[in-house]
Design an enzyme around this catalytic site. Structure first.
Site, PDB file in Angstrom:
ATOM      1  N   LYS A  94     -11.405 -26.065 -18.432  1.00 49.95           N
ATOM      2  CA  LYS A  94     -10.709 -24.969 -19.241  1.00 49.95           C
ATOM      3  C   LYS A  94      -9.955 -25.756 -20.258  1.00 49.95           C
ATOM      4  O   LYS A  94      -9.433 -26.894 -20.151  1.00 49.95           O
ATOM      5  CB  LYS A  94      -9.727 -24.173 -17.972  1.00 49.95           C
ATOM      6  CG  LYS A  94      -9.501 -22.921 -18.706  1.00 49.95           C
ATOM      7  CD  LYS A  94     -10.560 -21.972 -18.429  1.00 49.95           C
ATOM      8  CE  LYS A  94     -10.140 -20.683 -18.739  1.00 49.95           C
ATOM      9  NZ  LYS A  94     -11.068 -19.442 -18.737  1.00 49.95           N
TER      10      LYS A  94
ATOM     11  N   ASP B 176     -11.697 -17.141 -23.923  1.00 50.39           N
ATOM     12  CA  ASP B 176     -10.804 -16.409 -22.828  1.00 50.39           C
ATOM     13  C   ASP B 176      -9.715 -15.664 -23.781  1.00 50.39           C
ATOM     14  O   ASP B 176      -9.851 -15.238 -24.639  1.00 50.39           O
ATOM     15  CB  ASP B 176     -10.101 -17.693 -22.037  1.00 50.39           C
ATOM     16  CG  ASP B 176      -9.554 -17.131 -20.968  1.00 50.39           C
ATOM     17  OD1 ASP B 176     -10.373 -16.769 -19.728  1.00 50.39           O
ATOM     18  OD2 ASP B 176      -8.402 -17.034 -20.593  1.00 50.39           O
TER      19      ASP B 176
HETATM   20  P1  NDP Z   1      -8.411 -10.639 -24.442  1.00 53.35           P
HETATM   21  O1  NDP Z   1      -7.634 -11.627 -25.406  1.00 53.35           O
HETATM   22  O2  NDP Z   1      -9.749 -10.004 -24.977  1.00 53.35           O
HETATM   23  O3  NDP Z   1      -7.554  -9.725 -23.611  1.00 53.35           O
HETATM   24  C1  NDP Z   1      -6.554  -9.805 -22.969  1.00 53.35           C
HETATM   25  C2  NDP Z   1      -6.000  -8.388 -22.542  1.00 53.35           C
HETATM   26  O4  NDP Z   1      -5.087  -8.593 -21.423  1.00 53.35           O
HETATM   27  C3  NDP Z   1      -5.298  -7.839 -23.576  1.00 53.35           C
HETATM   28  O5  NDP Z   1      -5.260  -6.393 -23.635  1.00 53.35           O
HETATM   29  C4  NDP Z   1      -3.710  -8.607 -23.410  1.00 53.35           C
HETATM   30  O6  NDP Z   1      -2.746  -7.727 -24.205  1.00 53.35           O
HETATM   31  C5  NDP Z   1      -3.598  -8.526 -21.887  1.00 53.35           C
HETATM   32  N1  NDP Z   1      -2.761  -9.658 -21.640  1.00 53.35           N
HETATM   33  C6  NDP Z   1      -2.732 -10.644 -21.624  1.00 53.35           C
HETATM   34  N2  NDP Z   1      -1.979 -11.471 -21.146  1.00 53.35           N
HETATM   35  C7  NDP Z   1      -0.978 -10.628 -20.650  1.00 53.35           C
HETATM   36  C8  NDP Z   1       0.426 -10.560 -20.033  1.00 53.35           C
HETATM   37  N3  NDP Z   1       0.956 -11.853 -19.828  1.00 53.35           N
HETATM   38  N4  NDP Z   1       0.935  -9.286 -19.699  1.00 53.35           N
HETATM   39  C9  NDP Z   1       0.300  -8.358 -19.924  1.00 53.35           C
HETATM   40  N5  NDP Z   1      -1.055  -8.214 -20.685  1.00 53.35           N
HETATM   41  C10 NDP Z   1      -1.555  -9.208 -21.062  1.00 53.35           C
HETATM   42  O7  NDP Z   1      -8.933 -11.814 -23.027  1.00 53.35           O
HETATM   43  P2  NDP Z   1     -10.135 -11.449 -21.888  1.00 53.35           P
HETATM   44  O8  NDP Z   1     -10.389  -9.807 -21.894  1.00 53.35           O
HETATM   45  O9  NDP Z   1     -11.234 -12.417 -22.466  1.00 53.35           O
HETATM   46  O10 NDP Z   1      -9.558 -12.017 -20.835  1.00 53.35           O
HETATM   47  C11 NDP Z   1      -9.053 -11.258 -19.600  1.00 53.35           C
HETATM   48  C12 NDP Z   1      -8.986 -12.021 -18.393  1.00 53.35           C
HETATM   49  O11 NDP Z   1     -10.106 -12.058 -18.163  1.00 53.35           O
HETATM   50  C13 NDP Z   1      -8.249 -13.222 -18.244  1.00 53.35           C
HETATM   51  O12 NDP Z   1      -7.690 -13.427 -16.895  1.00 53.35           O
HETATM   52  C14 NDP Z   1      -9.257 -14.025 -18.355  1.00 53.35           C
HETATM   53  O13 NDP Z   1      -9.047 -15.570 -17.885  1.00 53.35           O
HETATM   54  C15 NDP Z   1     -10.474 -13.444 -17.634  1.00 53.35           C
HETATM   55  N6  NDP Z   1     -11.951 -13.741 -18.004  1.00 53.35           N
HETATM   56  C16 NDP Z   1     -12.446 -13.660 -19.195  1.00 53.35           C
HETATM   57  C17 NDP Z   1     -13.620 -14.157 -19.220  1.00 53.35           C
HETATM   58  C18 NDP Z   1     -14.332 -13.914 -20.716  1.00 53.35           C
HETATM   59  O14 NDP Z   1     -15.519 -14.026 -20.760  1.00 53.35           O
HETATM   60  N7  NDP Z   1     -13.695 -13.482 -21.865  1.00 53.35           N
HETATM   61  C19 NDP Z   1     -14.525 -14.807 -18.131  1.00 53.35           C
HETATM   62  C20 NDP Z   1     -13.641 -14.500 -16.805  1.00 53.35           C
HETATM   63  C21 NDP Z   1     -12.476 -14.250 -16.675  1.00 53.35           C
HETATM   64  P3  NDP Z   1      -1.971  -8.206 -25.336  1.00 53.35           P
HETATM   65  O15 NDP Z   1      -2.749  -8.141 -26.615  1.00 53.35           O
HETATM   66  O16 NDP Z   1      -0.835  -7.491 -25.604  1.00 53.35           O
HETATM   67  O17 NDP Z   1      -1.537  -9.777 -25.019  1.00 53.35           O
END
Ligand code: NDP
Length: 449
Positions: free
Chosen positions: A129, A169
């Protein structure tokens, strides 16, 4: 080794001492090790031969300066990281996160989880990571590009199609992967599958953007099938509104379920009438193109906006936490259970605190931990790597079919492993033991390295 419990608690103390100030890493190690108890009792060689000692120590950690110039001509400096945690079963594989909260402990927890997740996929991928404490929010495309180019200028020395293959991510989507890939190609003068999540026209795979969200829904479907139930007609709460959240909603709609919420770091929208395809398209444009805030959904569709709130107070049948780690605690879990929730499928990594997980498990609801439920993303990254190696592209149906099959197999493996080790229905134990044994055996085969 008679006193496994004593040995484990001593071991966990040591992990905490050797890795100070990394609470998320301690949390992830504790969760995995505690559920390994039955297998460690049956196979004490995993402790005696130092497998655990090696498993919690990353093979390599790189920390580097990322200098870049903003639109005002000012020099800015961020900190970049890549954790190459374990390569026993394949090249390091895991995403890059760009978020101001990024630090060594968070990336170590994510890389550690990735080892077992990748093992569960049955594809040959080790755990890694990386990322940076850079915040893409509010930055221009030019600033994001310059940051990505500087980040890759250092990262390029450490990665490669057969060494370490990063993906996206939080904060790293198609735009960032494009800039990172362009800089790698320029530095190395080679066009290889060094990153996944690439756009379709230059080496990406169909279904990769959809895969994590689709996979989390497939996993929920499989869990429900064990109780002769389905997602049809269920009301589903989703947190986050990024990649994982959007495609979770899309697959839920395909299967006749009713998604009712999204969130971001400003708050939650609750659409009691249900998020339709048309409304979802609005969210995709809002988040992926305009890079706006989720509250704009409430203005547009007269839904409710709950400022600074998470969605856990919304009554539902199923919940898909899809934002970030530790976003759902014990009180939230209790509220969800009181509201009728009977399925939790984690799209995010470690979104539920240990106390919340314990409560879900104790109450006997269907709880799918992230390392199993969200493994669809990395699985499809593995399929992207295969297509790149063969210089071929598979159709949407082919990739989705393989994803579906992988998720079914992961579910079966977790379910059967839990039964074998005397914890039927406990997907935490099933996922951790199944993921661990394959890696531990590979480490034994390869000697003390
Ligand atoms: P994105 O950046 O596309 O979206 C993240 C979302 O989560 C946004 O809506 C963001 O809001 C919100 N968010 C992030 N941090 C916080 C926080 N501290 N408090 C509140 N809201 C928060 O990321 P992904 O959708 O790719 O990833 C989301 C989750 O899924 C993560 O945990 C990631 O590790 C996991 N994941 C992702 C994979 C992938 O293929 N993308 C694979 C496996 C797991 P804001 O814009 O306001 O920050």
């Amino acid at each position: 080794m008679k006193d496994i419990q004593g040995a484990l608690s001593q071991f966990l103390d040591q992990v905490q001492r050797r890795n100070p100030g990394e609470p998320e890493f301690h949390q992830a190690v504790k969760e995995v090790l505690e559920s390994l108890r039955p297998v460690l009792s049956a196979r004490p060689e995993f402790i005696e031969e130092g497998i655990l000692d090696r498993l919690v120590e990353p093979e390599r950690q790189v920390i580097f300066r990322v200098p870049w110039v903003d639109d005002q001509g000012r020099v800015r400096v961020n900190r970049g990281y890549r954790i190459q945690f374990n390569s026993a079963i394949g090249p390091y594989k895991g995403g890059l996160r760009f978020h101001p909260s990024v630090n060594l402990g968070i990336l170590k927890f994510l890389a550690f989880e990735q080892i077992f997740k990748n093992s569960l996929t049955s594809l040959p991928m080790g755990g890694g990571k990386g990322g940076a404490d850079f915040d893409p929010k509010g930055k221009s495309d030019g600033e994001v590009m310059r940051f990505c180019q500087s980040f890759m200028t250092e990262l390029a020395r450490h990665i490669g199609a057969d060494t370490d293959v990063p993906a996206g991510d939080i904060g790293v989507g198609a735009r960032e992967i494009g800039f990172l890939f362009g800089q790698y190609k320029r530095l190395r003068n080679e066009f290889t599958g060094v990153l996944t999540g690439k756009n379709l026209g230059w080496g990406g795979s169909l279904i990769r953007p959809e895969a994590t969200g689709y996979g989390a829904v497939y996993f929920a479907q499989e869990m429900l099938a064990t109780r002769d139930s389905s997602l049809e007609g269920t009301r589903c709460v989703i947190s986050g509104s990024g990649n994982v959240a959007q495609f979770t909603a899309e697959k839920l709609l395909d299967l006749g379920a009713v998604p009712v919420s999204f969130s971001d770091s400003d708050g939650t929208i609750y659409d009691a009438e249900g998020i339709t395809r048309e409304k979802l398209e609005f969210v995709k444009t809002l988040k992926n193109v305009k890079r706006g805030r989720i509250r704009e959904y409430a203005d547009k569709f007269s839904a409710e906006f709950r400022a600074d709130a998470t969605p856990w107070a919304i009554p539902c049948d199923c919940v898909f936490p899809s934002a970030t780690q530790n976003e759902l605690d014990e009180d939230d879990a209790r509220t969800l259970l009181d509201g009728g929730c009977r399925v939790v499928s984690e799209g995010a990594n470690m979104p539920c605190t240990p106390e919340a997980v314990d409560l879900f498990v104790k109450k006997g609801i269907l709880y799918g931990p992230g390392k199993a439920a969200n493994a669809g993303g990395v699985s499809t990254s593995g399929l992207e790597m295969s297509q790149n190696s063969m210089r071929m592209s598979w159709s949407r149906e082919e990739v989705d079919g393989r994803l579906r099959e992988i998720m079914t197999n992961i579910h079966r493996n977790c379910h059967e492993t839990a039964e074998t080790y005397g914890a039927p229905g406990n997907y935490v134990i099933g996922a951790n033991i199944a993921g661990f044994v394959k890696v531990a055996e590979a480490m034994r085969d390869q000697g003390v390295v």
